[in-house]
Design an enzyme around this catalytic site. Structure first.
Site, PDB file in Angstrom:
ATOM      1  CG  PHE A 149      -0.254   0.503   2.485  1.00 15.29           C
ATOM      2  CD1 PHE A 149      -0.173   1.860   2.769  1.00 15.29           C
ATOM      3  CD2 PHE A 149       0.349  -0.391   3.364  1.00 15.29           C
ATOM      4  CE1 PHE A 149       0.484   2.314   3.911  1.00 15.29           C
ATOM      5  CE2 PHE A 149       1.009   0.058   4.500  1.00 15.29           C
ATOM      6  CZ  PHE A 149       1.077   1.405   4.768  1.00 15.29           C
ATOM      7  CE  LYS A 173      -2.884  -8.456  -4.389  1.00 15.84           C
ATOM      8  NZ  LYS A 173      -3.273  -7.415  -3.388  1.00 15.84           N
ATOM      9  CD  GLU A 176      -5.563  -6.040   0.208  1.00 15.74           C
ATOM     10  OE1 GLU A 176      -4.553  -5.800  -0.477  1.00 15.74           O
ATOM     11  OE2 GLU A 176      -5.614  -6.960   1.060  1.00 15.74           O
ATOM     12  NE  ARG A 177      -3.612  -2.696   3.779  1.00 19.78           N
ATOM     13  CZ  ARG A 177      -2.513  -2.948   4.455  1.00 19.78           C
ATOM     14  NH1 ARG A 177      -1.910  -1.977   5.098  1.00 19.78           N
ATOM     15  NH2 ARG A 177      -2.007  -4.141   4.498  1.00 19.78           N
ATOM     16  CB  SER A 226       4.833  -7.343   5.847  1.00 18.79           C
ATOM     17  OG  SER A 226       3.854  -8.252   5.394  1.00 18.79           O
ATOM     18  CB  CYS A 281      10.470  -0.285   2.892  1.00 24.15           C
ATOM     19  SG  CYS A 281      11.210   0.308   1.380  1.00 24.15           S
ATOM     20  CD  GLU A 383       8.454  -2.804   8.421  1.00 21.07           C
ATOM     21  OE1 GLU A 383       7.723  -3.784   8.179  1.00 21.07           O
ATOM     22  OE2 GLU A 383       9.037  -2.155   7.534  1.00 21.07           O
TER      23      GLU A 383
END
Ligand code: NAD
Length: 498
Positions: A149, A173, A176-177, A226, A281, A383
């Site tokens: 996201f 893909k 979805e957020r 993640s 990140c 994290e």
């Protein structure tokens, strides 16, 4: 309210699975849109479209392919404001930061325009009597990207730009957020002249990821997200015989030596620690001042800066950072701050209670600053992915280096110093993939490669730069013998150059 579907074969396609998720607008917590979650059959439909379109695209010469990408860059410049606004609304980052997200993605597309050069093979004339050897790079076929996201423009473009330039078809893909921008990219690729079916978007969650990983016609998968999911995608994708590269989570340290310019270091920590609400990140989440005096002088500078951070809605012109992406993300980050307090770290600035006036339902959190964090604490080991900076005091340079080296993540790291010997030693010895010397977020430019070490990355090639063309192509080596008149009889011995 709009419902995002998929983009397959050059068209928007409504979702058919009956499964739908909410897309939030983090600035006020409202539901901004709905998104359809693809079934295995819908992923298959995208792959079939991609597979049908790919041979003609691969047969299009690389310069013509590159021209489509040039046109795409022009269209992205035309629609930059609209894209940045949509990105900021679905993600929560500020508009200038959203523009940076788009720009860093487009820089990799610019690099991918060099496909004619990057795809060139090698040639050896006269490797033996009448023998020439040459190698060529060929596209893999259908490739897929599964993206997070936090950079909804940049990371899809890091994946799709080089893959498409190399002659592959692509199935993305995205998260979805925040699926709005990836769908916009699909429209712009089509408008730029990319043949239908070469860039497809399937929205979805685990079900569609699994469908991608199991699909026999997808030859390569690039994942970013993640670490636990990266590891899962890597093992399942590899077991299915695919080429897979997965980039995971991070805990990026900044080492501050006693001779550093501490104002410069404090400014760098503020930008790199709290920019984008820490949802990068490459965010710095651990500051390691060396020596008590350095630590005290650094804290004197950090505390007022963290206390005066400007938090605001993504649309505000002067916010330093906006809300977190979802209510769950906010809960998780606040939960980590509670954990840190219980573990005995000293919470010097507490942003947990921050509420944005006029936007009380938004997913906002103030900046948090911990001092006296130790390496056995969960807030150090895990994290957090929020606006939380932990200060770990080290006695010596060796101890600071050891902290970065012993951490399970190895994405980015920085050192602040005026001592060239120390900086050089650090760059050579640190067990981290991307190193900044007086640079807080050392994301390499598009023509270098991006990738972490240790549990920040699974697979052996990095993203963008020359590695991207290696990842999205396979090498074929041809050994040929001309003239055809040479007759030296059957040989039963392995040919050598002896
Ligand atoms: P995430 O792992 O939750 O999601 C990443 C992708 O995996 C999404 O497309 C999501 O739909 C999918 N996914 C989620 N759960 C899944 C499951 N159980 N099975 C299969 N697929 C699943 O990551 P995120 O929250 O979107 O992004 C933040 C994370 O990404 C952070 O850990 C951050 O460090 C990392 N990240 C890493 C890099 C890098 O280059 N190393 C870059 C950006 C972000």
């Amino acid at each position: 309210m709009r419902t995002y579907g998929h983009f397959i074969g050059g068209k928007h396609v409504a979702g058919k699975s009956g499964r739908i998720a909410d897309v939030f607008q983090p600035l006020d917590g409202s539901v901004f849109a709905k998104v359809a979650l693809a079934s295995k059959a819908e992923v298959r439909e995208a792959v079939e479209n991609a597979k049908a379109a790919q041979p003609a695209w691969a047969a299009t010469n690389p310069q013509r392919r590159a021209r489509v990408l040039m046109k795409f860059l022009e269209l992205c410049a035309r629609d930059n404001e609209k894209m940045a606004e949509l990105l900021a609304r679905e993600h929560g980052k500020t508009i200038p930061d959203a523009k940076g997200d788009i720009q860093r993605g487009l820089e990799v597309v610019e690099f991918a325009i060099g496909a004619p050069q990057m795809m060139k093979g090698e040639y050896t004339e006269g490797a033996g009597p009448g023998i020439d050897i040459y190698s060529m790079r060929q596209p893999l076929g259908v490739c897929a990207g599964i993206t997070p996201f936090n950079f909804p423009a940049m990371i899809p473009l890091w994946k799709a730009g080089p893959a498409i330039a190399a002659g592959n078809a692509f199935v993305l893909k995205p998260s979805e957020r925040d699926p709005g921008v990836p769908l916009m990219l699909a429209e712009l690729f089509l408008e730029a002249g990319l043949p239908p079916g070469i860039f497809n978007v399937v929205n979805g969650d685990k079900e569609s990821v699994d469908a991608v990983l199991d699909d026999p016609d997808i030859k390569a998968v690039g994942f970013v997200g993640s670490t636990s999911i990266a590891e899962y995608v890597y093992s399942r994708g590899c077991a299915a015989g695919k080429r897979v590269q997965c980039f995971g989570g991070a805990k990026n340290h900044m080492i501050i030596l006693p001779d550093a310019d501490l104002d410069q270091a404090a400014d760098a920590l503020i930008g790199a620690g709290y920019g984008s609400a820490g949802e990068r990140c490459m965010a710095i989440s651990v500051a390691v001042p060396v020596g008590e005096d350095t630590a005290n002088r650094l804290m004197e500078r950090l505390v007022p800066r963290v206390e005066s951070l400007k938090i605001g809605p993504s649309t505000s012109a002067d916010a330093d950072f906006g809300p977190l992406v979802t209510a769950q993300a906010l809960e998780r980050v606040r939960g980590y701050v509670d954990i840190g307090v219980n573990e005995g770290a000293k919470l010097v600035v507490d942003g947990r209670a921050f509420r944005m006036q006029g936007y009380e339902n938004g997913f906002y959190m103030g900046g948090c600053l911990f001092d006296n964090v130790t390496k056995d604490m969960r807030i150090y080991k895990e994290e957090i992915f929020g606006p939380v900076l932990s200060v770990v005091r080290a006695k010596t340079y060796a101890e600071a280096l050891g902290l970065a080296n012993d951490h399970e993540y190895g994405n980015g790291v920085a050192i602040y110093t005026r001592d060239g010997d120390a900086a050089r030693d650090f760059a050579a010895k640190v067990e981290v993939g991307m190193v900044g010397i007086n640079v807080p977020i050392p994301v390499p430019l598009a023509y270098y490669t991006f990738g972490g070490w240790k549990r920040s990355s699974f697979g052996d090639l990095n993203q963008h730069g020359p590695d991207a063309f290696r990842f999205y192509t396979k090498t074929k080596t041809v050994t040929s013998r001309w003239p055809s008149g040479i007759k030296d009889g059957a040989s039963f011995v392995i040919p050598t150059m002896a």
